[in-house]
Design a protein around this motif. Structure first.
Motif, PDB file in Angstrom:
ATOM      1  N   ALA A   1       0.871  -1.293   0.072  1.00  0.00           N
ATOM      2  CA  ALA A   1       0.120  -0.021   0.030  1.00  0.00           C
ATOM      3  C   ALA A   1       0.883   1.356   0.182  1.00  0.00           C
ATOM      4  N   GLN A   2       1.913   1.207   0.512  1.00  0.00           N
ATOM      5  CA  GLN A   2       2.925   2.469   0.619  1.00  0.00           C
ATOM      6  C   GLN A   2       3.762   2.654  -0.688  1.00  0.00           C
TER       7      GLN A   2
ATOM      8  N   CYS B   1       3.341   0.521  -3.703  1.00  0.00           N
ATOM      9  CA  CYS B   1       2.686   0.346  -4.632  1.00  0.00           C
ATOM     10  C   CYS B   1       1.367   1.002  -5.086  1.00  0.00           C
ATOM     11  N   ARG B   2       1.211   2.074  -4.756  1.00  0.00           N
ATOM     12  CA  ARG B   2       0.030   2.795  -4.714  1.00  0.00           C
ATOM     13  C   ARG B   2      -0.618   3.090  -6.038  1.00  0.00           C
TER      14      ARG B   2
ATOM     15  N   GLU C   1      -3.689   4.581  -8.737  1.00  0.00           N
ATOM     16  CA  GLU C   1      -5.026   5.704  -8.828  1.00  0.00           C
ATOM     17  C   GLU C   1      -6.144   4.506  -8.844  1.00  0.00           C
ATOM     18  N   ASP C   2      -7.159   5.032  -8.785  1.00  0.00           N
ATOM     19  CA  ASP C   2      -8.541   4.420  -8.755  1.00  0.00           C
ATOM     20  C   ASP C   2      -8.763   3.602  -9.963  1.00  0.00           C
TER      21      ASP C   2
ATOM     22  N   HIS D   1      -6.191   0.920 -10.514  1.00  0.00           N
ATOM     23  CA  HIS D   1      -6.539  -0.196  -9.668  1.00  0.00           C
ATOM     24  C   HIS D   1      -7.816  -0.917 -10.162  1.00  0.00           C
TER      25      HIS D   1
ATOM     26  N   ARG E   1       5.812  -2.627 -10.026  1.00  0.00           N
ATOM     27  CA  ARG E   1       6.749  -1.690  -9.426  1.00  0.00           C
ATOM     28  C   ARG E   1       8.161  -1.602  -9.973  1.00  0.00           C
TER      29      ARG E   1
ATOM     30  N   GLN F   1       5.679   6.507  -9.997  1.00  0.00           N
ATOM     31  CA  GLN F   1       4.260   6.104 -10.073  1.00  0.00           C
ATOM     32  C   GLN F   1       3.933   4.949 -10.796  1.00  0.00           C
TER      33      GLN F   1
END
Length: 514
Positions: free
Chosen positions: A444-445, A447-448, A450-451, A454, A479, A489
């Motif tokens: 989660a930190q 490999c965040r 965007e909606d 995802h 990643r 990102q």
């Protein structure tokens, strides 16, 4: 009145990757002549009585006569295996008999097997003993056969002897044996061949570089003769050299396994290895076993590569034994009253032809086997094992490549190795580990998404019917792809490329739809 003479000499046992201290206590007492070894000795240790007696006499020293000799190997609850205690027992007898001064042995540790003529033979597991001996600040006395292995440890006082006579002369005389010099470090040797040797297969090459950058596990899918084995061998040449700490740990594993250093180059103890066990190997040979437990292929491939060719030909039980080490990076071998843990942080590379007939060009129509035969063949691979493999890469036949004249290509691996090292350094600086080693809580930190991205990934996971573990594997691979592109990102293009390396999943989906 009974007279006692007691001497204490230090040595070390071999307990997995550990080398616990063993104090050899020798007691000479009046009474009926006897020679007893106590302290939980196994058969090889008990036989030291005859070897030590003959070695002392053959070395022109006086063996105590008319005495009751008791040798205690403390601690008594630690099992003692092998002949590594011979030299310590012989020195203890000479000290107890007054032929050697106790002051000469108090700051030293002794290792080695004695022959009947008094010569010293090498023993396994010297490196863990040297590391523990260095921590205690003692000098180590080892057989000459173990000299190169012992010299791996920096800042450790160590001497190597050919015989018991040489050891005694070292302890008695002012001019003793010379200290061993540390092995020089040389990382210039090329290993694994160059990636330019592989003609074509651009997607597989790209996957190989990404696997090297992130430490990802890799599966090549394709017919025979398309370069799967050659690609796996070239991965070794893309990996950066081991650090001093990693090289020392790898050398310690080889020492425990009994791998000789005598025929290797001075810096070979630092080199990564490509381990290629045959598909007929047992689970004990692969993950370790025996009594006492010995490291298996996965531990010998620590910080290196384990290549399993013709994956479905391995026993399913053998393959499933890899599941826990792939997650934890170590393997624990348990026996009655004995447990040993070995490191096993290896990179798994597999190769398979999905059709048992040997003909498969990416589609079911190209195979001579029926879909049911292919399903049964691939059914030997468990879903949990495949879930732990990050990349499934198709390596098809390329007829157009054969029509081109083969020309010598400039080397690619040296530059790619620098790129791999740079990306790995970025990962270590950012998160302290490679991307393939990221924990689920850390995704989660680092490999965040965007909606929208995802939702794209979730939709693809549903389409391929992948597990939650596979979802995490795709994230880790994406990643790495982003890091290779120097992007902070993860974007949709990175996710799409990561999902493109699911060749076997696409085939299994086709089989399910039939």
């Amino acid at each position: 009145m009974t007279t006692l003479s007691i001497a204490r000499v230090f040595t070390r046992a071999l307990y997995g990757m550990e080398a616990p201290l063993v104090t050899v206590e020798v007691c000479l007492a009046s009474g009926l002549p006897a020679f007893a070894v106590v302290g939980l000795p196994q058969a090889g240790v008990r036989e030291a009585r005859d070897r030590v007696r003959s070695a002392i006499q053959a070395s022109t020293f006086e063996f105590p006569r008319g005495k009751k000799i008791t040798v205690n190997l403390a601690p008594a609850d630690l099992p003692k295996h092998g002949a590594r205690y011979d030299l310590a027992i012989a020195i203890g007898i000479l000290v107890a008999d007054g032929q050697l001064s106790e002051r000469a042995v108090v700051s030293r540790e002794f290792y080695g097997e004695l022959t009947l003529s008094g010569d010293l033979r090498g023993v396994t597991g010297i490196l863990p003993a040297m590391l523990a001996c260095r921590a205690q600040g003692r000098e180590a006395v080892v057989p000459l056969a173990n000299a190169q292995e012992a010299a791996v440890v920096q800042q450790q006082q160590c001497v190597a002897a050919e015989s018991l006579r040489d050891v005694v002369a070292h302890l008695q005389g002012p001019d003793g044996l010379p200290l061993l010099q540390p092995l020089p470090l040389d990382d210039s040797a090329e290993v694994g061949g160059d990636l330019a040797d592989v003609i074509g297969q651009e997607q597989a090459k790209r996957a190989l570089v990404l696997a090297a950058m992130g430490g990802h596990h890799l599966l090549f899918v394709g017919p025979p003769g398309t370069g799967k084995t050659m690609l796996a061998q070239r991965l070794l040449g893309l990996l950066p050299p081991l650090t001093d700490a990693e090289g020392l740990q790898v050398a310690a594993i080889r020492s425990v396994a009994g791998t000789s250093f005598s025929e290797e180059s001075p810096s070979a103890w630092r080199a990564r290895q490509l381990r290629t066990p045959h598909h007929s190997c047992s689970a004990a040979a692969l993950v370790g076993g025996g009594s006492p437990p010995q490291p298996g292929e996965i531990s010998l491939a620590h910080k290196a590569i384990l290549f399993l060719d013709e994956l479905p030909e391995f026993s399913r039980h053998v393959l499933d034994s890899l599941r826990e080490p792939l997650e934890s990076g170590q393997v624990t071998i348990s026996r009655a009253g004995y447990q040993a843990t070995f490191p096993a942080q290896f990179q798994l590379v597999c190769a398979l032809n999905p059709s048992p007939c040997g003909h498969f060009d990416g589609t079911l129509a190209s195979a001579r086997a029926t879909p049911d035969q292919i399903s049964r063949y691939l059914g030997k691979l468990s879903g949990p094992l495949l879930d732990r493999i990050d990349m499934q890469v198709a390596v098809p036949r390329q007829p157009e490549v054969l029509q081109q004249q083969v020309r010598r290509q400039p080397p690619q691996s040296p530059q790619l190795r620098q790129d791999v090292a740079a990306v790995r350094a970025l990962q270590l600086q950012r998160q302290g580990c490679l991307n393939a080693e990221l924990k689920a809580a850390e995704l989660a930190q680092y490999c965040r998404l965007e909606d929208e991205d995802h939702q794209f990934l979730v939709s693809a996971i549903d389409t391929f019917q992948l597990s939650h573990r596979a979802y995490h594997r795709v994230l880790r691979l994406a990643r790495t792809i982003a890091d290779a592109a120097q992007q902070s990102q993860i974007s949709k293009s990175h996710l799409a490329e990561a999902l493109s390396y699911r060749a076997l999943d696409r085939l299994l989906q086709q089989l399910r739809e039939l």
